[in-house]
Design a protein around this motif. Sequence first.
Motif, PDB file in Angstrom:
ATOM      1  N   LEU A 136       0.840  -1.207   0.000  1.00  0.00           N
ATOM      2  CA  LEU A 136       0.000   0.000   0.000  1.00  0.00           C
ATOM      3  C   LEU A 136       0.869   1.248   0.000  1.00  0.00           C
ATOM      4  O   LEU A 136       0.590   2.201  -0.722  1.00  0.00           O
ATOM      5  CB  LEU A 136      -0.921   0.004   1.224  1.00  0.00           C
ATOM      6  CG  LEU A 136      -2.107  -0.955   1.173  1.00  0.00           C
ATOM      7  CD1 LEU A 136      -2.842  -0.969   2.508  1.00  0.00           C
ATOM      8  CD2 LEU A 136      -3.071  -0.577   0.058  1.00  0.00           C
ATOM      9  N   GLU A 137       1.933   1.206   0.829  1.00  0.00           N
ATOM     10  CA  GLU A 137       2.870   2.339   0.885  1.00  0.00           C
ATOM     11  C   GLU A 137       3.482   2.577  -0.484  1.00  0.00           C
ATOM     12  O   GLU A 137       3.581   3.705  -0.948  1.00  0.00           O
ATOM     13  CB  GLU A 137       4.001   2.003   1.871  1.00  0.00           C
ATOM     14  CG  GLU A 137       4.097   2.909   3.063  1.00  0.00           C
ATOM     15  CD  GLU A 137       5.128   2.395   4.050  1.00  0.00           C
ATOM     16  OE1 GLU A 137       6.329   2.394   3.709  1.00  0.00           O
ATOM     17  OE2 GLU A 137       4.733   1.992   5.158  1.00  0.00           O
ATOM     18  N   GLY A 138       3.891   1.447  -1.113  1.00  0.00           N
ATOM     19  CA  GLY A 138       4.490   1.529  -2.448  1.00  0.00           C
ATOM     20  C   GLY A 138       3.514   2.113  -3.445  1.00  0.00           C
ATOM     21  O   GLY A 138       3.876   2.982  -4.248  1.00  0.00           O
ATOM     22  N   ALA A 139       2.263   1.642  -3.390  1.00  0.00           N
ATOM     23  CA  ALA A 139       1.229   2.135  -4.316  1.00  0.00           C
ATOM     24  C   ALA A 139       1.000   3.620  -4.081  1.00  0.00           C
ATOM     25  O   ALA A 139       0.870   4.398  -5.036  1.00  0.00           O
ATOM     26  CB  ALA A 139      -0.060   1.356  -4.120  1.00  0.00           C
ATOM     27  N   SER A 140       0.977   4.018  -2.812  1.00  0.00           N
ATOM     28  CA  SER A 140       0.769   5.425  -2.456  1.00  0.00           C
ATOM     29  C   SER A 140       1.935   6.274  -2.974  1.00  0.00           C
ATOM     30  O   SER A 140       1.726   7.341  -3.549  1.00  0.00           O
ATOM     31  CB  SER A 140       0.649   5.542  -0.939  1.00  0.00           C
ATOM     32  OG  SER A 140       0.711   6.888  -0.544  1.00  0.00           O
ATOM     33  N   ALA A 141       3.152   5.763  -2.778  1.00  0.00           N
ATOM     34  CA  ALA A 141       4.337   6.486  -3.262  1.00  0.00           C
ATOM     35  C   ALA A 141       4.288   6.592  -4.786  1.00  0.00           C
ATOM     36  O   ALA A 141       4.601   7.643  -5.357  1.00  0.00           O
ATOM     37  CB  ALA A 141       5.612   5.761  -2.826  1.00  0.00           C
ATOM     38  N   GLN A 142       3.851   5.509  -5.432  1.00  0.00           N
ATOM     39  CA  GLN A 142       3.751   5.521  -6.901  1.00  0.00           C
ATOM     40  C   GLN A 142       2.738   6.575  -7.343  1.00  0.00           C
ATOM     41  O   GLN A 142       2.998   7.322  -8.283  1.00  0.00           O
ATOM     42  CB  GLN A 142       3.327   4.134  -7.391  1.00  0.00           C
ATOM     43  CG  GLN A 142       3.403   3.985  -8.889  1.00  0.00           C
ATOM     44  CD  GLN A 142       3.031   2.590  -9.352  1.00  0.00           C
ATOM     45  OE1 GLN A 142       2.956   1.670  -8.561  1.00  0.00           O
ATOM     46  NE2 GLN A 142       2.794   2.449 -10.630  1.00  0.00           N
ATOM     47  N   ARG A 143       1.592   6.634  -6.638  1.00  0.00           N
ATOM     48  CA  ARG A 143       0.574   7.650  -6.981  1.00  0.00           C
ATOM     49  C   ARG A 143       1.154   9.057  -6.806  1.00  0.00           C
ATOM     50  O   ARG A 143       0.924   9.922  -7.645  1.00  0.00           O
ATOM     51  CB  ARG A 143      -0.679   7.480  -6.108  1.00  0.00           C
ATOM     52  CG  ARG A 143      -1.653   6.449  -6.662  1.00  0.00           C
ATOM     53  CD  ARG A 143      -3.033   6.561  -6.021  1.00  0.00           C
ATOM     54  NE  ARG A 143      -3.003   6.399  -4.578  1.00  0.00           N
ATOM     55  CZ  ARG A 143      -2.999   5.221  -3.961  1.00  0.00           C
ATOM     56  NH1 ARG A 143      -3.025   4.111  -4.655  1.00  0.00           N
ATOM     57  NH2 ARG A 143      -2.977   5.147  -2.645  1.00  0.00           N
ATOM     58  N   ARG A 144       1.900   9.262  -5.696  1.00  0.00           N
ATOM     59  CA  ARG A 144       2.504  10.585  -5.462  1.00  0.00           C
ATOM     60  C   ARG A 144       3.456  10.944  -6.616  1.00  0.00           C
ATOM     61  O   ARG A 144       3.441  12.061  -7.115  1.00  0.00           O
ATOM     62  CB  ARG A 144       3.264  10.609  -4.132  1.00  0.00           C
ATOM     63  CG  ARG A 144       2.360  10.811  -2.923  1.00  0.00           C
ATOM     64  CD  ARG A 144       3.136  11.264  -1.694  1.00  0.00           C
ATOM     65  NE  ARG A 144       4.210  10.369  -1.324  1.00  0.00           N
ATOM     66  CZ  ARG A 144       4.045   9.280  -0.570  1.00  0.00           C
ATOM     67  NH1 ARG A 144       2.854   8.960  -0.115  1.00  0.00           N
ATOM     68  NH2 ARG A 144       5.071   8.509  -0.274  1.00  0.00           N
ATOM     69  N   LEU A 145       4.272   9.949  -7.022  1.00  0.00           N
ATOM     70  CA  LEU A 145       5.219  10.197  -8.117  1.00  0.00           C
ATOM     71  C   LEU A 145       4.476  10.499  -9.413  1.00  0.00           C
ATOM     72  O   LEU A 145       4.870  11.399 -10.166  1.00  0.00           O
ATOM     73  CB  LEU A 145       6.135   8.979  -8.325  1.00  0.00           C
ATOM     74  CG  LEU A 145       7.213   8.776  -7.256  1.00  0.00           C
ATOM     75  CD1 LEU A 145       7.933   7.455  -7.467  1.00  0.00           C
ATOM     76  CD2 LEU A 145       8.224   9.918  -7.282  1.00  0.00           C
ATOM     77  N   GLU A 146       3.393   9.742  -9.666  1.00  0.00           N
ATOM     78  CA  GLU A 146       2.612   9.971 -10.884  1.00  0.00           C
ATOM     79  C   GLU A 146       2.014  11.374 -10.875  1.00  0.00           C
ATOM     80  O   GLU A 146       2.041  12.067 -11.896  1.00  0.00           O
ATOM     81  CB  GLU A 146       1.501   8.921 -11.020  1.00  0.00           C
ATOM     82  CG  GLU A 146       2.012   7.566 -11.477  1.00  0.00           C
ATOM     83  CD  GLU A 146       0.992   6.442 -11.350  1.00  0.00           C
ATOM     84  OE1 GLU A 146      -0.136   6.702 -10.880  1.00  0.00           O
ATOM     85  OE2 GLU A 146       1.334   5.308 -11.708  1.00  0.00           O
ATOM     86  N   LYS A 147       1.487  11.795  -9.688  1.00  0.00           N
ATOM     87  CA  LYS A 147       0.909  13.144  -9.583  1.00  0.00           C
ATOM     88  C   LYS A 147       1.986  14.196  -9.815  1.00  0.00           C
ATOM     89  O   LYS A 147       1.750  15.190 -10.504  1.00  0.00           O
ATOM     90  CB  LYS A 147       0.267  13.344  -8.207  1.00  0.00           C
ATOM     91  CG  LYS A 147      -1.139  12.799  -8.129  1.00  0.00           C
ATOM     92  CD  LYS A 147      -1.801  13.130  -6.809  1.00  0.00           C
ATOM     93  CE  LYS A 147      -3.173  12.495  -6.729  1.00  0.00           C
ATOM     94  NZ  LYS A 147      -3.699  12.477  -5.376  1.00  0.00           N
TER      95      LYS A 147
END
Length: 131
Positions: free
Chosen positions: A71-82
């Motif tokens: 979940l942390e990884g997915a959240s970090a990925q979303r932050r990077l995508e944003k």
Amino acid sequence: AMLTGVMGRESSNETQLLRSQQRADSLEMHVAEFIARAEAAEATLAQAQAAVAEAEARHAAELEKLNAQSLEGASAQRRLEKAAEHSAAQVLQLRADVQRERTELAKMTQARQAAAQERGAQEEAAKAALE
């Protein structure tokens, strides 16, 4: 003779009694051994169940940790995508700004050239009037 027969029968009864007592004792021993083995098996089973429960708890905890990391990884990925989207938007904005500046500059250049031409024409006219 009669007496011997009775005596013999009693002795035979005693022998039978002794034998059945021995069989009963032997059976008791077997039962005791069986109970001991059964109790040992129960204890082993209890240990095995405890070990399995402990392993299950450990696996559940590891799985929970992996899920959290995922979940942390997915959240970090979303932050990077944003952040990437934001950067792309900024780049588009900068391109638009540069394009506007270039257009503005081209207009100013044209205006300057027109003014220079007009001035040149006026100077020519002034010279002609003086002559």
